[in-house]
Design an enzyme around this catalytic site. Structure first.
Site, PDB file in Angstrom:
ATOM      1  N   HIS A 175       9.154  13.375   6.865  1.00 55.10           N
ATOM      2  CA  HIS A 175       7.806  13.372   7.431  1.00 55.10           C
ATOM      3  C   HIS A 175       7.547  12.073   8.175  1.00 55.10           C
ATOM      4  O   HIS A 175       8.026  11.010   7.767  1.00 55.10           O
ATOM      5  CB  HIS A 175       6.758  13.563   6.327  1.00 55.10           C
TER       6      HIS A 175
ATOM      7  N   THR B  15      10.888   5.262   8.125  1.00 59.62           N
ATOM      8  CA  THR B  15       9.924   4.219   7.754  1.00 59.62           C
ATOM      9  C   THR B  15       9.313   4.557   6.386  1.00 59.62           C
ATOM     10  O   THR B  15       8.827   5.665   6.182  1.00 59.62           O
ATOM     11  CB  THR B  15       8.790   4.127   8.791  1.00 59.62           C
TER      12      THR B  15
ATOM     13  N   LEU C  71      21.458   1.580  -0.690  1.00 54.38           N
ATOM     14  CA  LEU C  71      22.580   1.452   0.249  1.00 54.38           C
ATOM     15  C   LEU C  71      22.486   2.464   1.390  1.00 54.38           C
ATOM     16  O   LEU C  71      23.517   2.864   1.949  1.00 54.38           O
ATOM     17  CB  LEU C  71      23.900   1.647  -0.514  1.00 54.38           C
ATOM     18  N   GLY C  72      21.294   2.901   1.743  1.00 55.83           N
ATOM     19  CA  GLY C  72      21.144   3.849   2.852  1.00 55.83           C
ATOM     20  C   GLY C  72      21.908   5.129   2.563  1.00 55.83           C
ATOM     21  O   GLY C  72      21.735   5.755   1.514  1.00 55.83           O
TER      22      GLY C  72
ATOM     23  N   GLY D 134      12.224   3.122   1.631  1.00 55.16           N
ATOM     24  CA  GLY D 134      12.380   2.157   0.532  1.00 55.16           C
ATOM     25  C   GLY D 134      11.108   2.089  -0.303  1.00 55.16           C
ATOM     26  O   GLY D 134      11.171   1.928  -1.529  1.00 55.16           O
ATOM     27  N   ASP D 135       9.970   2.214   0.346  1.00 58.85           N
ATOM     28  CA  ASP D 135       8.696   2.179  -0.388  1.00 58.85           C
ATOM     29  C   ASP D 135       8.561   3.416  -1.282  1.00 58.85           C
ATOM     30  O   ASP D 135       8.086   3.323  -2.423  1.00 58.85           O
ATOM     31  CB  ASP D 135       7.518   2.106   0.594  1.00 58.85           C
TER      32      ASP D 135
ATOM     33  N   ALA E 282       0.839  -1.207   0.000  1.00 58.91           N
ATOM     34  CA  ALA E 282       0.000   0.000   0.000  1.00 58.91           C
ATOM     35  C   ALA E 282       0.873   1.256   0.000  1.00 58.91           C
ATOM     36  O   ALA E 282       0.538   2.259  -0.647  1.00 58.91           O
ATOM     37  CB  ALA E 282      -0.937  -0.013   1.202  1.00 58.91           C
TER      38      ALA E 282
HETATM   39  O1  RIB Z   1       8.349  -0.370   4.635  1.00 59.08           O
HETATM   40  C1  RIB Z   1       7.621   0.087   5.740  1.00 59.08           C
HETATM   41  C2  RIB Z   1       6.475  -0.833   6.001  1.00 59.08           C
HETATM   42  O2  RIB Z   1       6.994  -2.094   6.375  1.00 59.08           O
HETATM   43  C3  RIB Z   1       5.572  -0.429   7.134  1.00 59.08           C
HETATM   44  O3  RIB Z   1       4.509   0.397   6.714  1.00 59.08           O
HETATM   45  C4  RIB Z   1       5.130  -1.763   7.715  1.00 59.08           C
HETATM   46  O4  RIB Z   1       3.775  -2.011   7.600  1.00 59.08           O
HETATM   47  C5  RIB Z   1       5.979  -2.820   7.017  1.00 59.08           C
HETATM   48  O5  RIB Z   1       5.291  -3.474   6.025  1.00 59.08           O
END
Ligand code: RIB
Length: 319
Positions: free
Chosen positions: A287, A250, A223-224, A253-254, A43
């Site tokens: 953020h 958090t 590689l951060g 990477g997404d 998501a």
């Molecule tokens: O990449 C971050 C995500 O990893 C978080 O939102 C968590 O749900 C895990 O899937």
């Protein structure tokens, strides 16, 4: 141009605690702040792809519970072209417990995938027209491997480009790697996939070479703080990290993966799309939260323009 990106992946309910430091085993520690919200790598990446300029169809699965209802309401108002959200009667909606701590806003995450691991062959088959209609299928490893494999097979049969972000790591075969057009591990995942300890650009080059030998034709290893390595059978480039004031890493990477898919679907070259994805991820970490922290295309572009001297750098061919 807006390309079409189909994202198959997890939805999780994230519970985040902001700490001055990570707790030790057996220790109770007061958090500085806490929040609960939408997450899950699938998501999050779908949201990033949407906000970075793609038309997005998100496919996921949740439990028959309050968090599943929350997921559906949240996803329906996000702005996707369409969502296909299956419901599992036996398992709950996935959840993730996340600590964020330290000057670099590093994170530690435990994920309970729940319904994300129950996508059936019949459900994958129902998604076949959606996958075939997309320019790109973007997946991670937070679902059951059987469904991931079938989705990839359907994409290949329809000539839809496949990007696999192998996170969180689970064992995958070389045969599957060879079906992926672009593989995007981080340094830990690259190490788990190849056995090469990845600590810097030159060790990432060795890991990329091992991944090519396993059949992965195009690889980006993130590689951060060292940026990323883009490696194909004909070129290796270093993709720079963009300066940022991190609040919460958090979903970084997404952000990278979603933006990468969006810009490739829009017709950009792999180096152009990777550079944009790096700039976009640098805005994301400023953020708090995962899905809620995905920047707009304009924000990513502004970061890119603010550091116009940063560009992909060719590396010595093979190490
Ligand atoms: O990449 C971050 C995500 O990893 C978080 O939102 C968590 O749900 C895990 O899937």
């Amino acid at each position: 141009m807006k390309g079409k990106v189909c994202v198959f992946g997890s939805f999780n309910l994230d519970v985040v605690a902001g700490m001055t430091r990570f707790p030790l085993p057996g220790e109770s520690l007061i958090a500085q702040h806490s929040m609960m919200g939408p997450g899950g790598k699938g998501a999050n990446q779908a949201t990033a792809a949407l906000r970075a300029g793609a038309r997005v169809h998100y496919i996921g699965k949740v439990g028959n519970d309050d968090f599943g209802t929350f997921a559906r309401r949240h996803l329906e108002k996000t702005g996707f072209d369409a969502i296909t959200l299956f419901t599992c009667k036996e398992k709950p909606t996935g959840n993730a417990l996340i600590y964020v701590a330290g000057n670099d806003a590093e994170n530690m995450i435990s994920v309970y995938p729940g319904a994300n691991l129950t996508v059936s062959a019949a459900e994958v088959a129902r998604c076949q027209p959606t996958v075939a209609a997309a320019d790109i299928l973007l997946l991670q490893l937070e679902n059951n491997l059987s469904a991931i494999q079938r989705m990839i097979d359907n994409a290949r049969a329809a000539n839809t480009l496949v990007i696999l972000n192998p996170a969180p790591w689970q064992k995958i075969s070389d045969a599957l790697l060879a079906k992926v057009d672009l593989l995007t591990p981080n340094s830990t995942e690259a190490m788990l996939l190849t056995g090469v300890t990845v600590t810097d650009i030159s060790s990432a080059q060795r890991a990329a070479e091992a991944l090519h030998r396993k059949g992965a034709r195009q690889v980006i290893i993130t590689l951060g703080m060292a940026g990323a390595l883009l490696s194909t059978e004909t070129q290796q480039l270093h993709i720079p990290l963009f300066p940022a004031q991190p609040q919460d890493t958090t979903g970084a990477g997404d952000a990278f993966n979603g933006a990468l898919a969006a810009r490739l679907a829009a017709g950009e070259t792999l180096p152009q799309a990777a550079l944009f994805a790096s700039a976009y991820a640098s805005v994301c970490v400023e953020h708090a939260g995962a899905a809620h922290s995905m920047p707009s295309y304009a924000d990513g572009l502004a970061r890119l323009k603010a550091f116009a001297d940063l560009a992909p750098q060719p590396l010595a061919e093979w190490v």
